[in-house]
Design a protein around this motif. Structure first.
Motif, PDB file in Angstrom:
ATOM      1  N   THR A  10       0.835  -1.197   0.000  1.00 62.94           N
ATOM      2  CA  THR A  10       0.000   0.000   0.000  1.00 62.94           C
ATOM      3  C   THR A  10       0.872   1.251   0.000  1.00 62.94           C
ATOM      4  O   THR A  10       2.073   1.183   0.276  1.00 62.94           O
ATOM      5  CB  THR A  10      -0.937   0.026   1.221  1.00 62.94           C
ATOM      6  OG1 THR A  10      -0.144   0.008   2.415  1.00 62.94           O
ATOM      7  CG2 THR A  10      -1.884  -1.166   1.203  1.00 62.94           C
ATOM      8  N   GLN A  11       0.259   2.401  -0.256  1.00 68.91           N
ATOM      9  CA  GLN A  11       0.997   3.642  -0.381  1.00 68.91           C
ATOM     10  C   GLN A  11       0.090   4.825  -0.053  1.00 68.91           C
ATOM     11  O   GLN A  11      -1.130   4.688   0.055  1.00 68.91           O
ATOM     12  CB  GLN A  11       1.512   3.801  -1.816  1.00 68.91           C
ATOM     13  CG  GLN A  11       0.388   3.807  -2.839  1.00 68.91           C
ATOM     14  CD  GLN A  11       0.866   3.972  -4.264  1.00 68.91           C
ATOM     15  OE1 GLN A  11       1.836   4.658  -4.525  1.00 68.91           O
ATOM     16  NE2 GLN A  11       0.160   3.334  -5.208  1.00 68.91           N
ATOM     17  N   LYS A  12       0.712   6.004   0.105  1.00 69.37           N
ATOM     18  CA  LYS A  12      -0.040   7.241   0.227  1.00 69.37           C
ATOM     19  C   LYS A  12      -0.377   7.749  -1.178  1.00 69.37           C
ATOM     20  O   LYS A  12       0.443   7.660  -2.083  1.00 69.37           O
ATOM     21  CB  LYS A  12       0.771   8.302   0.965  1.00 69.37           C
ATOM     22  CG  LYS A  12       1.062   7.996   2.428  1.00 69.37           C
ATOM     23  CD  LYS A  12       1.874   9.118   3.043  1.00 69.37           C
ATOM     24  CE  LYS A  12       2.220   8.816   4.501  1.00 69.37           C
ATOM     25  NZ  LYS A  12       3.023   9.912   5.114  1.00 69.37           N
ATOM     26  N   TRP A  14      -3.081  10.886  -3.293  1.00 64.32           N
ATOM     27  CA  TRP A  14      -4.196  11.832  -3.374  1.00 64.32           C
ATOM     28  C   TRP A  14      -5.158  11.297  -4.424  1.00 64.32           C
ATOM     29  O   TRP A  14      -4.835  11.208  -5.609  1.00 64.32           O
ATOM     30  CB  TRP A  14      -3.698  13.220  -3.737  1.00 64.32           C
ATOM     31  CG  TRP A  14      -3.075  13.949  -2.584  1.00 64.32           C
ATOM     32  CD1 TRP A  14      -1.755  14.061  -2.300  1.00 64.32           C
ATOM     33  CD2 TRP A  14      -3.768  14.658  -1.557  1.00 64.32           C
ATOM     34  NE1 TRP A  14      -1.553  14.799  -1.149  1.00 64.32           N
ATOM     35  CE2 TRP A  14      -2.785  15.182  -0.672  1.00 64.32           C
ATOM     36  CE3 TRP A  14      -5.107  14.906  -1.275  1.00 64.32           C
ATOM     37  CZ2 TRP A  14      -3.108  15.932   0.450  1.00 64.32           C
ATOM     38  CZ3 TRP A  14      -5.431  15.656  -0.162  1.00 64.32           C
ATOM     39  CH2 TRP A  14      -4.449  16.156   0.691  1.00 64.32           C
ATOM     40  N   LEU A  29      -6.815  12.271   0.806  1.00 64.06           N
ATOM     41  CA  LEU A  29      -5.498  11.669   1.018  1.00 64.06           C
ATOM     42  C   LEU A  29      -5.713  10.285   1.612  1.00 64.06           C
ATOM     43  O   LEU A  29      -6.222  10.146   2.729  1.00 64.06           O
ATOM     44  CB  LEU A  29      -4.646  12.531   1.940  1.00 64.06           C
ATOM     45  CG  LEU A  29      -3.251  11.974   2.272  1.00 64.06           C
ATOM     46  CD1 LEU A  29      -2.434  11.754   0.994  1.00 64.06           C
ATOM     47  CD2 LEU A  29      -2.517  12.910   3.226  1.00 64.06           C
ATOM     48  N   ARG A  30      -5.337   9.265   0.826  1.00 67.43           N
ATOM     49  CA  ARG A  30      -5.469   7.885   1.281  1.00 67.43           C
ATOM     50  C   ARG A  30      -4.096   7.361   1.709  1.00 67.43           C
ATOM     51  O   ARG A  30      -3.098   7.587   1.002  1.00 67.43           O
ATOM     52  CB  ARG A  30      -6.026   7.008   0.153  1.00 67.43           C
ATOM     53  CG  ARG A  30      -7.424   7.399  -0.326  1.00 67.43           C
ATOM     54  CD  ARG A  30      -8.499   6.887   0.602  1.00 67.43           C
ATOM     55  NE  ARG A  30      -9.835   7.244   0.140  1.00 67.43           N
ATOM     56  CZ  ARG A  30     -10.553   6.504  -0.724  1.00 67.43           C
ATOM     57  NH1 ARG A  30     -10.057   5.392  -1.216  1.00 67.43           N
ATOM     58  NH2 ARG A  30     -11.773   6.902  -1.056  1.00 67.43           N
ATOM     59  N   ASN A  31      -4.059   6.653   2.819  1.00 60.09           N
ATOM     60  CA  ASN A  31      -2.815   6.046   3.299  1.00 60.09           C
ATOM     61  C   ASN A  31      -2.721   4.567   2.983  1.00 60.09           C
ATOM     62  O   ASN A  31      -1.705   3.930   3.287  1.00 60.09           O
ATOM     63  CB  ASN A  31      -2.682   6.247   4.816  1.00 60.09           C
ATOM     64  CG  ASN A  31      -2.533   7.700   5.180  1.00 60.09           C
ATOM     65  OD1 ASN A  31      -1.791   8.432   4.528  1.00 60.09           O
ATOM     66  ND2 ASN A  31      -3.248   8.147   6.205  1.00 60.09           N
ATOM     67  N   ASP A  32      -3.788   4.021   2.410  1.00 61.66           N
ATOM     68  CA  ASP A  32      -3.826   2.570   2.160  1.00 61.66           C
ATOM     69  C   ASP A  32      -4.148   2.255   0.700  1.00 61.66           C
ATOM     70  O   ASP A  32      -4.760   1.238   0.408  1.00 61.66           O
ATOM     71  CB  ASP A  32      -4.856   1.922   3.067  1.00 61.66           C
ATOM     72  CG  ASP A  32      -6.253   2.516   2.885  1.00 61.66           C
ATOM     73  OD1 ASP A  32      -7.217   1.924   3.398  1.00 61.66           O
ATOM     74  OD2 ASP A  32      -6.358   3.575   2.222  1.00 61.66           O
ATOM     75  N   TRP A  33      -3.771   3.159  -0.196  1.00 60.93           N
ATOM     76  CA  TRP A  33      -4.040   2.928  -1.624  1.00 60.93           C
ATOM     77  C   TRP A  33      -3.162   1.788  -2.137  1.00 60.93           C
ATOM     78  O   TRP A  33      -1.956   1.782  -1.897  1.00 60.93           O
ATOM     79  CB  TRP A  33      -3.784   4.200  -2.419  1.00 60.93           C
ATOM     80  CG  TRP A  33      -4.269   4.121  -3.847  1.00 60.93           C
ATOM     81  CD1 TRP A  33      -3.525   3.922  -4.955  1.00 60.93           C
ATOM     82  CD2 TRP A  33      -5.626   4.226  -4.279  1.00 60.93           C
ATOM     83  NE1 TRP A  33      -4.317   3.905  -6.062  1.00 60.93           N
ATOM     84  CE2 TRP A  33      -5.626   4.085  -5.682  1.00 60.93           C
ATOM     85  CE3 TRP A  33      -6.836   4.426  -3.623  1.00 60.93           C
ATOM     86  CZ2 TRP A  33      -6.776   4.139  -6.441  1.00 60.93           C
ATOM     87  CZ3 TRP A  33      -7.998   4.475  -4.387  1.00 60.93           C
ATOM     88  CH2 TRP A  33      -7.964   4.335  -5.780  1.00 60.93           C
ATOM     89  N   GLU A 117       3.046   7.342  -4.396  1.00 60.87           N
ATOM     90  CA  GLU A 117       4.434   6.976  -4.135  1.00 60.87           C
ATOM     91  C   GLU A 117       4.994   6.008  -5.168  1.00 60.87           C
ATOM     92  O   GLU A 117       6.203   5.948  -5.371  1.00 60.87           O
ATOM     93  CB  GLU A 117       4.540   6.357  -2.738  1.00 60.87           C
ATOM     94  CG  GLU A 117       4.256   7.353  -1.617  1.00 60.87           C
ATOM     95  CD  GLU A 117       4.308   6.711  -0.243  1.00 60.87           C
ATOM     96  OE1 GLU A 117       3.448   5.853   0.041  1.00 60.87           O
ATOM     97  OE2 GLU A 117       5.206   7.058   0.529  1.00 60.87           O
ATOM     98  N   ARG A 330       1.841  16.344   1.532  1.00 67.72           N
ATOM     99  CA  ARG A 330       0.612  16.472   2.303  1.00 67.72           C
ATOM    100  C   ARG A 330      -0.084  17.807   2.058  1.00 67.72           C
ATOM    101  O   ARG A 330      -1.238  17.994   2.428  1.00 67.72           O
ATOM    102  CB  ARG A 330       0.907  16.316   3.798  1.00 67.72           C
ATOM    103  CG  ARG A 330       1.810  17.412   4.344  1.00 67.72           C
ATOM    104  CD  ARG A 330       2.264  17.088   5.740  1.00 67.72           C
ATOM    105  NE  ARG A 330       3.177  18.109   6.263  1.00 67.72           N
ATOM    106  CZ  ARG A 330       3.967  17.912   7.317  1.00 67.72           C
ATOM    107  NH1 ARG A 330       3.954  16.746   7.933  1.00 67.72           N
ATOM    108  NH2 ARG A 330       4.768  18.874   7.743  1.00 67.72           N
ATOM    109  N   THR A 353       6.961  12.739  -1.158  1.00 68.51           N
ATOM    110  CA  THR A 353       7.561  12.278   0.095  1.00 68.51           C
ATOM    111  C   THR A 353       7.936  13.494   0.921  1.00 68.51           C
ATOM    112  O   THR A 353       7.780  14.636   0.497  1.00 68.51           O
ATOM    113  CB  THR A 353       8.816  11.423  -0.174  1.00 68.51           C
ATOM    114  OG1 THR A 353       9.830  12.272  -0.683  1.00 68.51           O
ATOM    115  CG2 THR A 353       8.537  10.314  -1.158  1.00 68.51           C
TER     116      THR A 353
END
Length: 884
Positions: A10-12, A14, A29-33, A117, A330, A353
């Motif tokens: 998974t990755q960060k 938008w 903003l997803r942290n689990d894409w 990412e 971010r 990053t």
């Protein structure tokens, strides 16, 4: 040795989750894409180090509906980074630092983008990053630099020429200035006063401050340059095409105007109008628009050779990227705020990053400032929402004052229903209506009142659409008790619509129009469980059994209880009919088409009706206008009928069967109003005397003189079975009635025979017993024969008969006016127009006292353009049409 990289699951990222504007209403903003790891040949995985914002990114969020954008998807397209999985791609290995651009056509279907990412991208869409530019600078190169490069290539800008750039401080304009200087051109750029120095540093020789001179087209028209521009590049995306339409005053006569095209900030009537103005100005003829300059709209392409050329220029220092601002990953929404202000220069880069801690030394001030910005943003959003509500209220008031919206709801609903009815195609022999998205859906966007009426008018939901099962179910519910129309082609399993179809067909009393094409996977009973029950309101029914004929379906016993009082159109194609009474015939029938399946095993062969019930059913359809029967005519002898059974309303008759069965039917019916008869015999060669005698008995028009004869031979293709030759004789008759002239057609088709001459063809259909004498003894004396067509086949005796004798008063083909040769080979072993068929044809035509009016030579062999010289010389009054 290649580096080894661990790639997470998974990755960060938008992610655009909804259509909206500004981007804060679309992005999350997803942290689990998920990280895509499945690669095709030629694809690589890139770890993104920097990404660039482009106006196209937020416009996609605003304009693209979900069914095109396939949300959710990762935003943006320009990036730089490092290859972490080269996948054996030529020219790359793990650890290579690259930059590139993922096109929307690739990004949207795969839900990928640059604001993440990791990214899977074709190796052909990336290039290695030159050592003399940073990751941040490289990220913003590809799409904008490619646009500028391809604009100059489209314009063919050369050394010593002058380029005018509108939007010199934009990302595309900045690249255009630098690339033009590389080519040795002079550059004049338009920008605001505050960006003047910036544009001059890029290489512009002259700068025009558009904020102080007024509209550019007015300024340049009133103060044109001493030497007109060779190329004008519009890099802003202006809505108004005036800069182009007035460019004759400041663009060289052989110059070119290139534009990135109108760039709308929203999709409305103004945007559509602007796009239409651009298209009209660029592509309509000059005599319509009054515009003569050459103009083109640019569509950028991701060409490897162009990317390599840009990389070479960057490496040599001939061009340099421009960075306006840098944001952390971010803070992507803050970056969008600036780009939406239309005051950014060059490109803007949010970081994917947190490697570049640009604001780390002023962390506390940054936090306070961010809080202030967020508070202000919240205030603005509330203010915008209030103004949007106000505008909706004003628009509602404006719409209510229009003339059409003053109509009562019932009248407006009737107008919408009539519009839908007119939009539906009329039923015919082959098919009825095809289920499509209802045309009224577009008008629901006009105003809230129209939408309310459309959503609550059951009739407008009754023409079921089969684009999506859930939507079909919704239409079925909203249609309430209105008569419904069903049209669908059911191919192989799985059958997505089977469940909702069963529900729809359970409403037998509501069925108005049914058009189903089945294959052997599904029987009619599996889809229409109540098909043996009466459908009292059914008006149009078309059923087709597709696929291999040996798997054809039986027409169910007791189908529609053998009756349907309202049925007007019935088409049954490919079913096995085991009894005539199974066909639901009724007094309202105007169109009947029955084609049975011939390719069945002997013990399942289709049953033939008895003559008396067959004629009785025809008598019970007084409104019948079109009758088509294939393979199911009675085979027993018809009873003697005096007087003959008259089909008063029948206008078109199409029969396919043996000659015996066709003649049997024609002997016992009269066809006083018939306009067209189409006969296909199962026999390839036969004598036609009995057929012609029966035809004259039933159809009085066949007793009149022939007006037109067409001979043709063609190859018929029948799916998986071998192709075979068919010969066709088409005859037109004319009833010479000055008050009500009638012209009717007869078409006879004979399969599985190949004839090399007209004479042999005429013999095959029984019209000629002596091949060489038929023209002179029979056809040349027809008093009304005006038109003769030869298709593929060529007569050996026609040309000689066409020639008038030197003495005598009789003339062959006295009414002949039009002669057509279609795909005929004129080669007889002799060369040129001075010998052979062509010369004899010219001599025959020139000998006639009454010359024909037109000669058409269509796609013929060995009749070249040069052969027309003697035709024109000897026949000056003849109208000749020639087509290769």
């Amino acid at each position: 040795m290649s580096a080894s990289f661990a790639i997470p699951d998974t990755q960060k990222a938008w992610v655009s989750v909804r259509r909206g504007y500004p981007p804060s209403k679309s992005l999350e903003l997803r942290n689990d894409w998920p990280v895509k790891k499945t690669l095709k040949t030629g694809e690589v995985i890139v770890k993104i180090h920097a990404a660039a914002l482009n106006p196209a990114g937020w416009k996609f969020m605003l304009l693209l509906p979900d069914f095109i954008a396939k949300r959710p998807y990762v935003a943006e397209h320009d990036f730089s980074g490092v290859v972490v999985n080269a996948n054996g791609s030529a020219g790359f290995k793990e650890g290579d630092e690259i930059y590139g651009w993922i096109q929307p056509a690739i990004a949207l279907p795969t839900k990928q983008g640059a604001l993440a990412e990791y990214l899977v991208v074709p190796a052909a869409k990336i290039v290695k990053r030159p050592a003399n530019i940073s990751e941040i600078e490289a990220a913003g190169v590809t799409s904008t630099a490619l646009t500028a490069l391809q604009a100059l290539e489209t314009a063919k800008l050369e050394e010593g020429q002058t380029l005018f750039v509108n939007g010199g401080s934009t990302a595309v304009g900045a690249w255009a200035i630098q690339l033009a200087k590389v080519r040795g051109a002079k550059v004049v750029a338009a920008c605001s006063k505050k960006n003047e120095e910036y544009v001059k540093k890029l290489g512009a020789d002259e700068v025009v401050d558009y904020t102080s001179v007024g509209p550019l087209h007015t300024y340049l028209t009133q103060s044109p340059p001493s030497t007109k521009y060779n190329v004008i590049f519009e890099a802003v995306g202006l809505f108004d095409p005036s800069l182009f339409t007035y460019s004759r005053a400041y663009l060289q006569p052989n110059g070119i105007f290139v534009s990135v095209g109108p760039m709308p900030h929203e999709f409305n009537l103004s945007a559509i109008s602007s796009a239409f103005k651009w298209i009209s100005a660029l592509y309509l003829p000059a005599f319509l628009t009054g515009i003569r300059p050459k103009g083109k709209l640019l569509l950028v392409e991701n060409k490897v050779e162009d990317m390599e050329l840009l990389r070479k220029y960057l490496e040599e220092g001939k061009i340099k990227p421009t960075v306006d601002s840098v944001y952390e990953f971010r803070d992507a929404l803050s970056a969008y705020e600036k780009i939406l202000s239309s005051r950014a220069r060059g490109k803007m880069w949010p970081l994917p990053t947190e490697r570049l801690l640009l604001a780390e030394t002023v962390r506390s001030e940054y936090k306070t400032h961010r809080q202030r910005v967020e508070a202000r943003l919240s205030e603005l959003e509330s203010e915008v929402k209030a103004r949007e509500d106000e505008m909706r209220a004003l628009n509602t008031y404006k719409n209510s004052m229009t003339h059409i919206n003053r109509l009562p709801n019932e009248i407006l609903a009737m107008i919408l229903v009539l519009a839908v009815t007119q939009a539906r195609p009329q039923a015919n022999c082959a098919s009825t209506t095809r289920g499509k998205m209802a045309p009224w859906l577009s008008v629901t966007h006009i105003c809230s009142r129209w939408r309310h009426i459309a959503l609550n008018r059951a009739t407008l939901w009754s023409d079921l659409s089969f684009s999506n099962p859930a939507f079909t179910q919704l239409m079925l519910v909203r249609s309430l008790e209105a008569p419904i129309s069903i049209s669908i082609k059911l191919t192989g399993p799985p059958h997505r619509f089977l469940d909702v179809l069963k529900v729809a067909f359970s409403h037998n009393h509501r069925l108005h129009s049914v058009d189903i094409q089945l294959n052997y996977h599904l029987t009619l009973e599996a889809v229409w469980e109540k098909c043996t029950s009466e459908a009292p309101n059914l008006k149009i029914l078309s059923l087709s059994s597709l696929g291999d004929r040996k798997y054809a379906h039986d027409l169910p016993q007791g189908f529609l209880e053998g009756k349907s009082p309202s049925l007007e159109h019935l088409s049954l194609d490919g079913f096995r009919i085991l009894e005539w009474q199974a066909i639901p015939l009724g007094p309202a029938m105007s169109h009947l088409c029955i084609k049975v399946n011939h390719d069945v095993t002997p013990h399942r062969r289709s049953w033939k009706p008895a003559p008396r019930p067959f004629l009785s059913s025809l008598a019970g359809m007084p409104l019948l206008r079109h009758l088509e029967i294939s393979g199911i005519l009675p085979s027993d002898r018809y009873p003697s009928i005096v007087p003959l059974h008259t089909l008063n309303g029948l206008e078109a008759l199409r029969l396919t069967d043996s000659k015996t069965r066709i003649v049997g039917l024609l002997k016992v019916i009269r066809l006083p109003r018939l306009k067209s008869i189409w006969i296909r015999f199962n026999e390839s060669s036969m004598e036609l005397d009995s057929f012609l005698t029966a035809l004259k008995t039933s159809w009085d028009l066949a007793q009149n003189g022939m007006q037109e004869i067409r001979f043709s031979s063609y190859i018929e293709h029948t799916g998986n079975r071998p192709s075979f030759y068919c010969n066709t004789l088409e005859v037109s008759f004319n009833r010479p009635d000055s008050t009500n002239p009638v012209t009717a057609d007869m078409v006879l088709i004979f399969p599985e025979g190949r004839y090399t001459s007209v004479e042999r063809f005429l013999q095959s259909v029984g019209l000629a017993r002596v091949s060489e004498s038929v023209w002179k003894g029979v056809l040349s004396t027809l008093p009304h024969l005006r038109h003769i067509t030869f298709g593929r086949v060529l007569s050996q005796g026609f040309v000689d008969t066409l020639k008038n004798p030197a003495t005598g008063t009789s003339i062959s083909f006295p009414a002949l006016e039009h002669l057509v040769f279609d795909r005929v080979d004129f080669d007889d072993g002799q060369v040129g127009a001075s010998a052979g068929h062509i010369k004899r044809l010219i001599d025959a035509l020139s000998s006639r006292r009454e010359q024909i009016k037109t000669l058409t030579v269509n796609r013929c062999l060995n009749f070249a353009m040069g052969d027309f010289d003697p035709v024109k010389a000897q026949l000056p009054g003849l109208k000749v049409s020639w087509d290769v």
